[in-house]
Design an enzyme around this catalytic site. Sequence first.
Site, PDB file in Angstrom:
ATOM      1  N   HIS A 370      17.644  46.067 -21.432  1.00  0.00           N
ATOM      2  CA  HIS A 370      17.041  45.450 -22.614  1.00  0.00           C
ATOM      3  C   HIS A 370      15.965  46.296 -23.274  1.00  0.00           C
ATOM      4  O   HIS A 370      15.266  45.798 -24.162  1.00  0.00           O
ATOM      5  CB  HIS A 370      16.404  44.106 -22.262  1.00  0.00           C
ATOM      6  CG  HIS A 370      17.382  43.053 -21.861  1.00  0.00           C
ATOM      7  ND1 HIS A 370      17.883  42.123 -22.741  1.00  0.00           N
ATOM      8  CD2 HIS A 370      17.954  42.790 -20.676  1.00  0.00           C
ATOM      9  CE1 HIS A 370      18.711  41.318 -22.095  1.00  0.00           C
ATOM     10  NE2 HIS A 370      18.773  41.702 -20.847  1.00  0.00           N
ATOM     11  N   LYS A 561       6.389  37.169 -33.074  1.00  0.00           N
ATOM     12  CA  LYS A 561       6.969  37.888 -31.935  1.00  0.00           C
ATOM     13  C   LYS A 561       5.809  38.355 -31.069  1.00  0.00           C
ATOM     14  O   LYS A 561       4.643  38.210 -31.466  1.00  0.00           O
ATOM     15  CB  LYS A 561       7.807  39.081 -32.386  1.00  0.00           C
ATOM     16  CG  LYS A 561       7.085  39.991 -33.409  1.00  0.00           C
ATOM     17  CD  LYS A 561       7.954  41.129 -33.893  1.00  0.00           C
ATOM     18  CE  LYS A 561       8.996  40.761 -34.899  1.00  0.00           C
ATOM     19  NZ  LYS A 561      10.350  41.121 -34.546  1.00  0.00           N
ATOM     20  N   ARG A 562       6.115  38.918 -29.887  1.00  0.00           N
ATOM     21  CA  ARG A 562       5.026  39.475 -29.085  1.00  0.00           C
ATOM     22  C   ARG A 562       4.247  40.499 -29.912  1.00  0.00           C
ATOM     23  O   ARG A 562       4.812  41.175 -30.780  1.00  0.00           O
ATOM     24  CB  ARG A 562       5.587  40.164 -27.825  1.00  0.00           C
ATOM     25  CG  ARG A 562       6.019  39.192 -26.755  1.00  0.00           C
ATOM     26  CD  ARG A 562       4.873  38.346 -26.270  1.00  0.00           C
ATOM     27  NE  ARG A 562       4.041  39.102 -25.357  1.00  0.00           N
ATOM     28  CZ  ARG A 562       3.891  38.836 -24.060  1.00  0.00           C
ATOM     29  NH1 ARG A 562       4.522  37.798 -23.532  1.00  0.00           N
ATOM     30  NH2 ARG A 562       3.114  39.549 -23.297  1.00  0.00           N
ATOM     31  N   LYS A 567       5.999  47.065 -32.535  1.00  0.00           N
ATOM     32  CA  LYS A 567       6.490  46.045 -33.477  1.00  0.00           C
ATOM     33  C   LYS A 567       5.707  46.093 -34.798  1.00  0.00           C
ATOM     34  O   LYS A 567       6.097  45.481 -35.778  1.00  0.00           O
ATOM     35  CB  LYS A 567       6.407  44.666 -32.843  1.00  0.00           C
ATOM     36  CG  LYS A 567       7.345  44.505 -31.623  1.00  0.00           C
ATOM     37  CD  LYS A 567       7.229  43.144 -30.981  1.00  0.00           C
ATOM     38  CE  LYS A 567       7.958  43.013 -29.669  1.00  0.00           C
ATOM     39  NZ  LYS A 567       9.383  42.682 -29.789  1.00  0.00           N
ATOM     40  N   THR A 669      15.870  39.095 -31.477  1.00  0.00           N
ATOM     41  CA  THR A 669      16.676  37.889 -31.662  1.00  0.00           C
ATOM     42  C   THR A 669      16.001  36.983 -32.704  1.00  0.00           C
ATOM     43  O   THR A 669      16.671  36.205 -33.365  1.00  0.00           O
ATOM     44  CB  THR A 669      16.865  37.112 -30.339  1.00  0.00           C
ATOM     45  OG1 THR A 669      15.603  37.089 -29.660  1.00  0.00           O
ATOM     46  CG2 THR A 669      17.901  37.762 -29.458  1.00  0.00           C
ATOM     47  N   LYS A 673      17.378  34.475 -35.897  1.00  0.00           N
ATOM     48  CA  LYS A 673      17.004  33.078 -36.170  1.00  0.00           C
ATOM     49  C   LYS A 673      16.518  32.917 -37.612  1.00  0.00           C
ATOM     50  O   LYS A 673      16.847  31.938 -38.279  1.00  0.00           O
ATOM     51  CB  LYS A 673      15.906  32.634 -35.189  1.00  0.00           C
ATOM     52  CG  LYS A 673      16.376  32.626 -33.742  1.00  0.00           C
ATOM     53  CD  LYS A 673      15.214  32.495 -32.752  1.00  0.00           C
ATOM     54  CE  LYS A 673      15.665  32.907 -31.365  1.00  0.00           C
ATOM     55  NZ  LYS A 673      14.536  33.088 -30.422  1.00  0.00           N
TER      56      LYS A 673
HETATM   57  O1  9GP Z   1      12.520  44.152 -26.399  1.00  0.00           O
HETATM   58  C1  9GP Z   1      13.777  43.570 -26.146  1.00  0.00           C
HETATM   59  C2  9GP Z   1      14.283  42.855 -27.401  1.00  0.00           C
HETATM   60  O2  9GP Z   1      14.499  43.777 -28.425  1.00  0.00           O
HETATM   61  C3  9GP Z   1      15.569  42.127 -27.081  1.00  0.00           C
HETATM   62  O3  9GP Z   1      15.985  41.362 -28.170  1.00  0.00           O
HETATM   63  C4  9GP Z   1      15.376  41.235 -25.864  1.00  0.00           C
HETATM   64  C5  9GP Z   1      16.658  40.539 -25.452  1.00  0.00           C
HETATM   65  O4  9GP Z   1      17.665  41.481 -25.257  1.00  0.00           O
HETATM   66  O5  9GP Z   1      14.923  41.977 -24.753  1.00  0.00           O
HETATM   67  C6  9GP Z   1      13.680  42.614 -24.984  1.00  0.00           C
HETATM   68  N1  9GP Z   1      13.322  43.346 -23.775  1.00  0.00           N
HETATM   69  C7  9GP Z   1      12.431  42.896 -22.895  1.00  0.00           C
HETATM   70  O6  9GP Z   1      11.837  41.858 -23.033  1.00  0.00           O
HETATM   71  C8  9GP Z   1      12.152  43.734 -21.678  1.00  0.00           C
HETATM   72  O7  9GP Z   1      13.052  44.697 -21.422  1.00  0.00           O
END
Ligand code: 9GP
Length: 835
Positions: A370, A561-562, A567, A669, A673
Site C-alpha cells: 500500500h 485526509k491524514r 499530501k 480512496t 468518495k
Molecule cells: O497511503 C495509502 C493510500 O494511498 C491508499 O489508498 C491506502 C489503501 O490502499 O493505503 C495507504 N497506505 C497506508 O496506509 C500504509 O501503507
Amino acid sequence: MTTEQTQSIQVEDDRSGLGIETLRRAIADNLFYLQGKWPEIATLNDFYMALANTVRDRLMPRWLNTIRNYRRSEVRVVAYLSAEFLLGPHLGIKLINLGIEELVRQAVADSGLALEDLLAQEEEPGLGNGGLGRLAACYMESLATLEIPAIGYGIRYEFGIFDQELRDGWQVEVTDKWLQYGNPWEIPRPESAVMVRFGGRTEAYTDDEGAYRVRWIPARVVKGVPYDTPIVGYYVNTTNTLRLWRAEAAESFNFQAFNQGDYYGAVDQKIYSENLTKVLYPNDEPLQGKQLRLEQQYFFVSCALQDMIRLHRGAGGDLRQFHQKFAVQLNDTHPAVAVAELMRLLVDEHRLPWDAAWEVSQSTFGFTNHTLLPEALEKWPLPLFGSLLPRHLEIIYEINQRFLDQARVHFLGDSQKLAQLSLIDESGERYVRMAHLACVGSHAINGVAELHSELLKQTVLKDFYQLWPQKFQNKTNGVTPRRWLLLCNPRLSQLITEHIGTDWVCQLEQLRQLEAYAEDREFQRQWRQIKRAVKQDLADHIQQTLNIAINPDSLFDIQVKRIHEYKRQHLNVLHIITLYNRIRRNPDIDIVPRTFIFGGKAAPGYIMAKLMIKVITSVAEVVNNDPQVCDRIKVVFLPDYNVTNSQPVYPAADLSEQISTAGKEASGTGNMKFSLNGALTIGTLDGANVEIRQAVGAENFFLFGLTIEEVQQLQESGYNPWDYYNRTPDLKEAINLINSGFFSHGNRELFKPLVDSLVYDDPYLLLADYSAYIDCQDTVGQRFRETDTWTRMSILNSARMGYFSSDRAIREYCQDIWHVTPISVQLKPYVQADA
Ligand code: 9GP
C-alpha cells in the site's frame, strides 16, 4: 426489497420479526432486560443499545447460517489479515444492508424518538489510521455483499485511533474510549481462545521416528481471545465474521506471588499481557525499537493461523490441502510474519516436511503493498526480532537460504543483486525485511492503483519483479457504494434511483445511465438543489459546533485526509494566502467566494504535520475575522476527522483536493468518495487520480503539476526551491507573510521550521508545483461561475465512477488471486443437530 420479501426469509423465532409494532416492543424489551432501564430514566445511549441489540437479533439467523458455510469442507474461505479495520459506525449501514431502515425509523418514532439521535450515539470503532484500514472495511462489506465466504482477522484494540481536539489551533490527542459504554456488535468467544508464545529459546531434538526437529521453549505465553463482529451484506443472507483478537493473561492471577505477599507481582502478568492489544499505533512514525508493535503483529497473525488450522482440521481437512481451504491476504507488511508462522505451525507442530509446507504456504498467501514511502516499509532489527521470535528467525534464515539459492541461478554472479533481494538487510545494522518476506512467501503481489503497481515493479520491488514477473498484479482500490453514496447521501441516492432504478447499489457501473441526464435542465436543477441542501446541512453543523458562519452558495473546496507533507495540505494553504493577498491588494476584486474545509489527524510524533494543522488554523483565524475578505474566503478545520464525521463531508464538496506530489500517494480512496458524490477533482497525476481522470474524462478533471518523470528529472538535476521562491512574486509574498508573523500574532519563530523546510529543502516540491496549482485553481473559479457547465461536469463525475466500487475490486481479487466463488447462504432455522 419490500417488507414482504424481508419477512419471507425470516426464521421461526420470536426475535426476527420486522413488523413496526414488533420492533417497537423489541426495543422496549431490550431496554428493560438488557439495559435495566425503563423509558423515563433511560438515556439516549440506553435507547441506542436497545435498538442495536434489536437489530443484532435480527441478523443472527443470517450470521449463524453463514458460519455453517465456513465449516463445509469444500468451501474456500478468504481470510483477510489486517492490523487495521476502520469500520465506521455499525448501526446505519446494518439497517441499510438489512433493508429495514424505514421500518426501524418508524418503530423508533413510535417510541417517541428520532432515529438520527440514536445513530449519533454510536462511538465508532476507530481501529485504523486511515486509508488502509478503511479499505479493509470496504472490502469486508463487499465480500459479504458478493456472497463470498470470508473472515477478517485483526486486533481488538482497547483504544483505537486517538480523538483529536483543537486547543489554540493545535492538535491535542485525547484517548479514544470506544468501549466505555460496551459494544453491542461483538460477541466474545472465550471457548475459542488460543495460546501465543513469545521469547525464550529453541532446542533441537530427535522425534520418535528419528527425524531431526526443533522445539520452541517460550519465555511467556499470552492468551488470544476472539471477539466476533457480523459484517452484513447488502440484501443477501451472507453475514461474514470479523474476528478480532484480544490479549489476556494465560493465567490471570499468580497465586504463588500473591501468597508471598507480592500483590503487584501477582497481577503483573495480567497487565503485561493485556497491554499487547491496548492501543493502535498511529502510523507515520518510525517503528524501529517498537517491540510492542511487532508483538501485536505476531500475536494476531498467530491467533488467526491457529484458528484457521483448527477450522480446517475440524472439517476433516488435511493440512497439505490447507491452501485449498483458505486464501489468506496480507494487508501490507503488518501481517507478513504469517509466512514464518505458518511454516512453524506446519513443520514444527504438525510435522509436515519443509518442501510440502512451503508449497502450502506459498499457495496460501497473497500480498498487497500500500505504499512506496521508504519509511513505511517495515523492517525489524535482527536482535529484537530474534529475542522475541527466536524460532521464526531460524525459519526466516532457512527460507532465505533456499530463496537465495534459487535467485543465484537467475542472477548468476550478481552478488549485489542477492544482497538487495535478501530477507535480511546487512548493509549496516542488520534487519529483517518484512516486504521481502511477504514477496517470497506469496504467490501473488499487488499494488493498489495502476500507477502504483507499475512503480512497485520499477522501484521498491524491482528485483522481485525481475525474478517473478508473473506474480505481479494490479488491483485498483474501490469503495463501497452502500456507505459512500446510499448511506451518506440519501438525497442524491434517491434522485439517482428515481431516474435509473436501484440496480446501481450493487452494480455501480449502472450509474453510467446518468450520462443521459447530464444536459437535462430539469435534472441539473434537481442535482444542484440537492448539492445546495447538503452544503446547507454542513454549514449548519459548522455554525453549531465551531461557530463559524459559512455561505452555502460559496464553492466548497475540501481536503480531508491524514495530515502529511506528501499530501501537501500546505500547498492548499499557499493558495488561500494568495487569494487573501489578491483581495488585500485589490479589495474590489471579483473572485468566486470559497469555503476551504480541512480535516485530518497528524501522527502524534510527526511535528511538521502538527505544525501544518497550526498553520491552517492560524490562517483561518486571520482570514475569517478580516471583514474585508471574510465574505469571500472562509477557512474551516473540522476537528476529529473520522468515518462518522466524514460521512456528511463528501456529499457537500464542490471541489476535492487530491494534490499529493506525483509518485507518493499509492492510490487514495477519498478521491473516489468525493467524485462519486459529484465533486470535481483538482489533482496531480498520482495514485488512482490517474484512473479517475481517465474514467470521468480529462475535461471533467482539473489537472495540474509535475508528472512522476518530471519530479524525478527535477530532483536528479538538483532541485532548488529557493529559485522558485525568488522568481515567483505571489509565492514569495505568501511565504513572506507566514514568515513575518502575520498569522502568528507577530511570532516569527512559530512557522520557521515549515517555511525553512519549503524554501531550503522542499522534499515534496510544493514550490515547483505552486504556479501550476494557482493557475488551475483560477480555472476552477471561472468554471464554477458557469453553473450549467459545472453541474454537467458534476453529474458526469458520478456517472462514470462505477469502476471504483469495492465490488469490482473484490471480484478481481476473487478471480485473479483468491480463486474463490460465491456461495449463497440458505436460511434455515438454527438447529443444534445440524450445526
Ligand atoms: O497511503 C495509502 C493510500 O494511498 C491508499 O489508498 C491506502 C489503501 O490502499 O493505503 C495507504 N497506505 C497506508 O496506509 C500504509 O501503507
